[in-house]
Motif scaffolding. Structure first.
Motif, PDB file in Angstrom:
ATOM      1  N   ASN A  50     -37.497   1.142   5.573  1.00  0.00           N
ATOM      2  CA  ASN A  50     -37.869   1.279   4.162  1.00  0.00           C
ATOM      3  C   ASN A  50     -37.929  -0.064   3.431  1.00  0.00           C
ATOM      4  O   ASN A  50     -38.795  -0.264   2.581  1.00  0.00           O
ATOM      5  CB  ASN A  50     -36.899   2.222   3.438  1.00  0.00           C
ATOM      6  CG  ASN A  50     -37.081   3.657   3.901  1.00  0.00           C
ATOM      7  OD1 ASN A  50     -38.068   3.993   4.559  1.00  0.00           O
ATOM      8  ND2 ASN A  50     -36.125   4.506   3.580  1.00  0.00           N
ATOM      9  N   ILE A  55     -40.680   0.429   0.509  1.00  0.00           N
ATOM     10  CA  ILE A  55     -40.335   1.710  -0.129  1.00  0.00           C
ATOM     11  C   ILE A  55     -39.071   1.489  -0.953  1.00  0.00           C
ATOM     12  O   ILE A  55     -38.855   2.083  -1.989  1.00  0.00           O
ATOM     13  CB  ILE A  55     -40.069   2.807   0.942  1.00  0.00           C
ATOM     14  CG1 ILE A  55     -41.392   3.277   1.545  1.00  0.00           C
ATOM     15  CG2 ILE A  55     -39.303   3.978   0.363  1.00  0.00           C
ATOM     16  CD1 ILE A  55     -41.236   4.459   2.477  1.00  0.00           C
ATOM     17  N   ARG A  82     -47.565  -2.273  -0.097  1.00  0.00           N
ATOM     18  CA  ARG A  82     -47.278  -1.016   0.600  1.00  0.00           C
ATOM     19  C   ARG A  82     -48.576  -0.259   0.869  1.00  0.00           C
ATOM     20  O   ARG A  82     -48.794   0.266   1.956  1.00  0.00           O
ATOM     21  CB  ARG A  82     -46.352  -0.193  -0.289  1.00  0.00           C
ATOM     22  CG  ARG A  82     -45.566   0.864   0.395  1.00  0.00           C
ATOM     23  CD  ARG A  82     -44.471   1.372  -0.515  1.00  0.00           C
ATOM     24  NE  ARG A  82     -44.967   1.800  -1.804  1.00  0.00           N
ATOM     25  CZ  ARG A  82     -44.389   1.514  -2.969  1.00  0.00           C
ATOM     26  NH1 ARG A  82     -43.294   0.803  -3.019  1.00  0.00           N
ATOM     27  NH2 ARG A  82     -44.901   1.963  -4.085  1.00  0.00           N
TER      28      ARG A  82
END
Ligand SMILES: Nc1ncnc2c1ncn2[C@@H]1O[C@H](COP(=O)(O)OP(=O)(O)OP(=O)(O)O)[C@@H](O)[C@H]1O
Length: 233
Positions: A50, A55, A82
């Motif tokens: 992540n 994220i 991202r």
């Protein structure tokens, strides 16, 4: 180039409780390689993925992706990174039930500057014949192929896979691994795979083992084998 982590840490706080999910993780992932991340439940594997994928943000240390330092990106730039550079694949395929196969893949194309060709992707994942079906009409392996296509169509530099074969039987799981290897070789995509299945390390160029938020092993596999031949645990 590639992905470089230097002493990356991440602590989650919920009320009084603090969990050090990642402790001083240092790691280099060269471009166009496959890396497997192994470790017990709660060892920090998803947290690692992540923070690499933008994220989640790390608390300290540094993550470089080619020439970008993720900690110095503003929220909008991190979202852009991202969207443009990272593809995600999860154990639960996360397809939209009311959209067809083709429409689900289209979702991945949105906002991408240089998407790959839809027909080509459908063909590469073997879903040409089923492009107008809905997710509920597909097997688990087929749904995962759609999820891979959705991640792939935006032509990401890195594909982050969290237990991509966790819900699949051996034969179907190996088919998915072969597809990931094919993607890695065809598009020079960097692939990171979280798994509980140690055998999957046999197909990777690098293997990382995590324990209690730390990278406790990190080795190169000089002779990655055909995904169809990995031992299945
Ligand atoms: N959003 C969050 N808030 C609070 N704690 C979290 C959060 N995400 C993860 N954690 C905690 O951080 C630690 C590492 O979690 P992480 O999901 O990275 O482990 P994992 O190795 O991926 O586990 P699993 O194999 O079960 O998916 C765990 O103790 C987890 O409970």
């Amino acid at each position: 180039m590639g992905i470089q982590l230097n002493q990356v840490s991440k602590t989650y706080k919920s009320g009084e409780v603090e969990v050090k999910a990642l402790k001083d993780a240092t790691l280099h992932v060269p471009d166009a390689t496959i890396t497997t991340i192994l470790g017990p439940s709660g060892s920090g594997k998803s947290t690692l993925l992540n923070v690499i994928g933008g994220i989640d943000r790390h608390d300290s240390g540094s993550i470089s992706f080619n020439d970008k330092k993720l900690e110095s990106l503003k929220e909008k730039q991190l979202t852009e990174y991202r969207r443009e550079s990272v593809g995600f694949i999860f154990q639960q395929y996360n397809l939209i039930p009311t959209l067809t196969v083709k429409e689900n893949i289209e979702v991945g194309k949105e906002l991408s500057k240089q998407p790959l060709d839809m027909e080509d992707i459908l063909e590469k994942v073997g879903m040409v014949d089923k492009q107008d079906k809905f997710p509920s009409q597909l097997s688990g392996g087929e749904q995962q192929r759609v999820a891979i296509a959705r991640a792939l169509i935006k032509n990401p530099q890195v594909l982050l896979c969290d237990e991509p074969t966790g819900a699949l039987d051996e034969e179907t799981g190996k088919r998915i691994l072969s597809l990931l290897k094919f993607v890695n070789e065809t598009y020079q995509t960097t692939v990171l795979i979280i798994t509980h299945n140690h055998g999957i390390g046999e197909m990777a160029h690098h293997v990382i083992k995590m324990k209690s938020g730390e990278i406790v092993e990190n080795y190169q596999n000089d002779t990655p084998i055909d995904p169809k031949k990995v031992s299945w645990a």
